[in-house]
Scaffold this motif. Sequence first.
Motif, mmCIF file in Angstrom:
data_model
loop_
_atom_site.group_PDB
_atom_site.id
_atom_site.type_symbol
_atom_site.label_atom_id
_atom_site.label_comp_id
_atom_site.label_asym_id
_atom_site.label_seq_id
_atom_site.Cartn_x
_atom_site.Cartn_y
_atom_site.Cartn_z
ATOM 1 N N TRP A 99 -0.587 4.586 -9.672
ATOM 2 C CA TRP A 99 0.670 4.952 -9.046
ATOM 3 C C TRP A 99 0.383 6.034 -8.025
ATOM 4 C CZ3 TRP A 99 4.467 5.567 -13.762
ATOM 5 C CH2 TRP A 99 4.838 4.300 -14.212
ATOM 6 N N LEU A 100 1.107 5.981 -6.902
ATOM 7 C CA LEU A 100 0.999 7.003 -5.875
ATOM 8 C C LEU A 100 2.387 7.434 -5.427
ATOM 9 C CD1 LEU A 100 -1.804 5.598 -3.502
ATOM 10 C CD2 LEU A 100 -2.055 7.348 -5.269
ATOM 11 N N PHE A 101 2.474 8.642 -4.895
ATOM 12 C CA PHE A 101 3.692 9.077 -4.241
ATOM 13 C C PHE A 101 3.707 8.498 -2.826
ATOM 14 C CE2 PHE A 101 2.728 12.535 -7.288
ATOM 15 C CZ PHE A 101 3.847 12.379 -8.094
ATOM 16 N N PRO A 102 4.890 8.346 -2.213
ATOM 17 C CA PRO A 102 4.963 7.691 -0.899
ATOM 18 C C PRO A 102 4.072 8.314 0.161
ATOM 19 C CG PRO A 102 7.147 7.836 -1.861
ATOM 20 C CD PRO A 102 6.233 8.626 -2.769
ATOM 21 N N ASN A 103 4.017 9.657 0.223
ATOM 22 C CA ASN A 103 3.177 10.255 1.264
ATOM 23 C C ASN A 103 1.698 10.013 1.003
ATOM 24 O OD1 ASN A 103 2.908 12.054 -0.874
ATOM 25 N ND2 ASN A 103 3.874 13.765 0.189
ATOM 26 N N GLN A 104 1.317 9.789 -0.267
ATOM 27 C CA GLN A 104 -0.070 9.437 -0.561
ATOM 28 C C GLN A 104 -0.389 8.011 -0.085
ATOM 29 O OE1 GLN A 104 0.150 10.306 -4.844
ATOM 30 N NE2 GLN A 104 -1.468 11.825 -4.539
ATOM 31 N N VAL A 105 0.602 7.123 -0.221
ATOM 32 C CA VAL A 105 0.399 5.752 0.258
ATOM 33 C C VAL A 105 0.136 5.765 1.758
ATOM 34 C CG1 VAL A 105 1.473 3.497 0.580
ATOM 35 C CG2 VAL A 105 1.747 4.702 -1.590
ATOM 36 N N VAL A 106 0.900 6.563 2.483
ATOM 37 C CA VAL A 106 0.683 6.671 3.932
ATOM 38 C C VAL A 106 -0.728 7.168 4.215
ATOM 39 C CG1 VAL A 106 1.398 7.849 6.041
ATOM 40 C CG2 VAL A 106 3.138 7.039 4.416
ATOM 41 N N GLU A 107 -1.094 8.254 3.547
ATOM 42 C CA GLU A 107 -2.398 8.868 3.790
ATOM 43 C C GLU A 107 -3.550 7.932 3.440
ATOM 44 O OE1 GLU A 107 -5.063 12.650 2.105
ATOM 45 O OE2 GLU A 107 -3.005 12.314 1.392
ATOM 46 N N PHE A 108 -3.544 7.389 2.231
ATOM 47 C CA PHE A 108 -4.691 6.607 1.762
ATOM 48 C C PHE A 108 -4.769 5.234 2.433
ATOM 49 C CE2 PHE A 108 -4.206 9.260 -2.301
ATOM 50 C CZ PHE A 108 -5.148 10.191 -1.854
ATOM 51 N N LEU A 133 9.454 1.342 1.375
ATOM 52 C CA LEU A 133 8.829 2.619 1.031
ATOM 53 C C LEU A 133 7.312 2.487 0.947
ATOM 54 C CD1 LEU A 133 9.880 5.504 0.356
ATOM 55 C CD2 LEU A 133 9.543 4.929 -2.048
ATOM 56 N N GLY A 134 6.825 1.305 0.563
ATOM 57 C CA GLY A 134 5.390 1.093 0.450
ATOM 58 C C GLY A 134 4.773 0.421 1.657
ATOM 59 N N THR A 135 5.525 0.334 2.753
ATOM 60 C CA THR A 135 5.044 -0.315 3.971
ATOM 61 C C THR A 135 4.671 0.731 5.004
ATOM 62 O OG1 THR A 135 6.402 -2.276 3.553
ATOM 63 C CG2 THR A 135 5.618 -1.947 5.805
ATOM 64 N N VAL A 136 3.447 0.653 5.494
ATOM 65 C CA VAL A 136 2.933 1.620 6.465
ATOM 66 C C VAL A 136 2.362 0.858 7.654
ATOM 67 C CG1 VAL A 136 1.332 3.528 6.854
ATOM 68 C CG2 VAL A 136 2.331 3.182 4.578
ATOM 69 N N ASP A 137 2.836 1.198 8.827
ATOM 70 C CA ASP A 137 2.341 0.573 10.058
ATOM 71 C C ASP A 137 2.406 -0.950 9.979
ATOM 72 O OD1 ASP A 137 1.778 3.147 10.986
ATOM 73 O OD2 ASP A 137 -0.271 3.094 10.196
ATOM 74 N N GLY A 138 3.492 -1.452 9.384
ATOM 75 C CA GLY A 138 3.727 -2.887 9.338
ATOM 76 C C GLY A 138 3.059 -3.630 8.203
ATOM 77 N N LYS A 139 2.274 -2.957 7.374
ATOM 78 C CA LYS A 139 1.613 -3.590 6.242
ATOM 79 C C LYS A 139 2.099 -2.976 4.932
ATOM 80 C CE LYS A 139 -2.638 -4.811 8.734
ATOM 81 N NZ LYS A 139 -4.115 -4.690 8.741
ATOM 82 N N THR A 140 2.252 -3.821 3.903
ATOM 83 C CA THR A 140 2.729 -3.351 2.607
ATOM 84 C C THR A 140 1.545 -3.142 1.666
ATOM 85 O OG1 THR A 140 4.805 -4.557 2.895
ATOM 86 C CG2 THR A 140 4.247 -3.841 0.660
ATOM 87 N N TYR A 141 1.528 -1.962 1.038
ATOM 88 C CA TYR A 141 0.424 -1.599 0.144
ATOM 89 C C TYR A 141 0.869 -1.384 -1.295
ATOM 90 C CZ TYR A 141 -2.014 -0.850 4.556
ATOM 91 O OH TYR A 141 -2.571 -1.026 5.792
ATOM 92 N N GLY A 142 2.154 -1.159 -1.508
ATOM 93 C CA GLY A 142 2.631 -0.921 -2.859
ATOM 94 C C GLY A 142 4.144 -0.946 -2.912
ATOM 95 N N PHE A 381 15.074 8.238 -2.556
ATOM 96 C CA PHE A 381 14.722 9.615 -2.234
ATOM 97 C C PHE A 381 13.369 9.653 -1.515
ATOM 98 C CE2 PHE A 381 13.910 14.095 -3.345
ATOM 99 C CZ PHE A 381 15.179 14.632 -3.284
ATOM 100 N N PRO A 382 13.292 10.261 -0.327
ATOM 101 C CA PRO A 382 12.013 10.271 0.397
ATOM 102 C C PRO A 382 11.047 11.284 -0.192
ATOM 103 C CG PRO A 382 13.622 11.565 1.583
ATOM 104 C CD PRO A 382 14.352 10.964 0.412
ATOM 105 N N SER A 383 9.781 11.051 0.015
ATOM 106 C CA SER A 383 8.756 12.004 -0.386
ATOM 107 C C SER A 383 8.418 12.860 0.831
ATOM 108 C CB SER A 383 7.515 11.274 -0.892
ATOM 109 O OG SER A 383 6.528 12.181 -1.301
#
Length: 423
Positions: A99-108, A133-142, A381-383
């Motif tokens: 499990w990760l927090f949203p800002n960790q998903v962005v970072e990692f 919430l788990g989508t970063v730069d158009g790709k979903t990671y979690g 709720f945003p991280s």
Amino acid sequence: MMKMKRTRMSMAASLILAVVVAGCGSNNTGESSAGGGENAGSNPVTLKLTTWNPISETVLDRFHEQYPHITIEHDKVYDQFREIIRTRMVSKADMDMTWLFPNQVVEFSREGMLMDISGSPWLDNYLEAAVNLGTVDGKTYGVPYNSQPILMFYNKTLFDELGLEVPGSWEELMAVSESIKASGVAPLVIGSRDGWATQFITTAQFGLYQSDNPDVFTQMASGEKKWTDPEFAGYFDGMMELVDNGYLLENSVGLSYDQVAQVFKEGRAAMWPMGEWGYSENFDDSFSAFELAAFPIPVNRGDEPLVTNLVSDNLLVGVSWSKHQEEIKLFMEFIADPEIAEIWSEETKQAVTVTGGTSETYSPLTETFQPLIDASEAQIFPSMTPAIEPVMFPIFQQILLGENVDAAHLLEQMQTAQDRDVK
């Protein structure tokens, strides 16, 4: 961000089933059975899952029955989860899912550490906001799995005695608070010893900001928006108004989370703003001092919508160096089934982000607060970016202590911290 991240929540004990095969790290469980499905003859695989709270044993049992060649080995980390996971991620430790927090998903994700699960059909089973919430730069990671509303717990017995209705706006909340104060009872209790527990009157506005602009916190993190922009000028007004009007329990600001829960249970304050975990951590079937109920925190003013903020920050991700990515996807698909999710919800006593997966009986308070939540708008709720919380929580403590503070200066402090995170 909170005590729920140390204890979250009073759920089932962790299940550890080990299948040991020679090798190194998470890669020690034999060759991947990519696409193996329910084939019992596939090579044995152990998937190591790290979370900060227990998960559903029954769901794990069902998964092991359906996929007997796959064993989920659960590692529960109570304290300093962010720091421990960061160390494991950077060192590419022996792990498969976490499990990760949203800002960790962005970072990692931007560092190439996470599996890309974009386009997986089972993502359609989740709330759109959860997938986003788990989508970063158009790709979903979690996808975040559990969700818990931020609520105002209240003494329904006292409300009934005073003839008070559940408030649906900030103006109504202030009127209710004035009536309660006149009765000789403190309207609210908020302690400041634990910084995270100070926030919910103020951060309940996050849902309003997202309702008006879904990308507001992404824009904040990129520097496109600033805390000093006019739209955030009233960010601290609600908390300041509570202090100025004397609506907080006297001499309570120095109390810890546990102490606040205790004085609320003693009936010394009529309302307590907290996440839903406040119930599971502090109340049981023997509590009878008063009838307990809850409603969404109404920070909306004028014609603003009533928004319920949902804490949903346990994003399940797979790591990119795992040799068992197909098995990870099988597990992710399995728990996305609404029937499986309902088992998880009932056993862990939490709502889930799988559409139709939340048990109707997961909490004794569901009957009172769920209709109110359903009648409001819900936002996840945003991280915050890493530098914000260490600055924001002490600001809340200053306000609760009645210190002479200037809101514009406080927002400048927030923006200075935000600037450190802008990339």
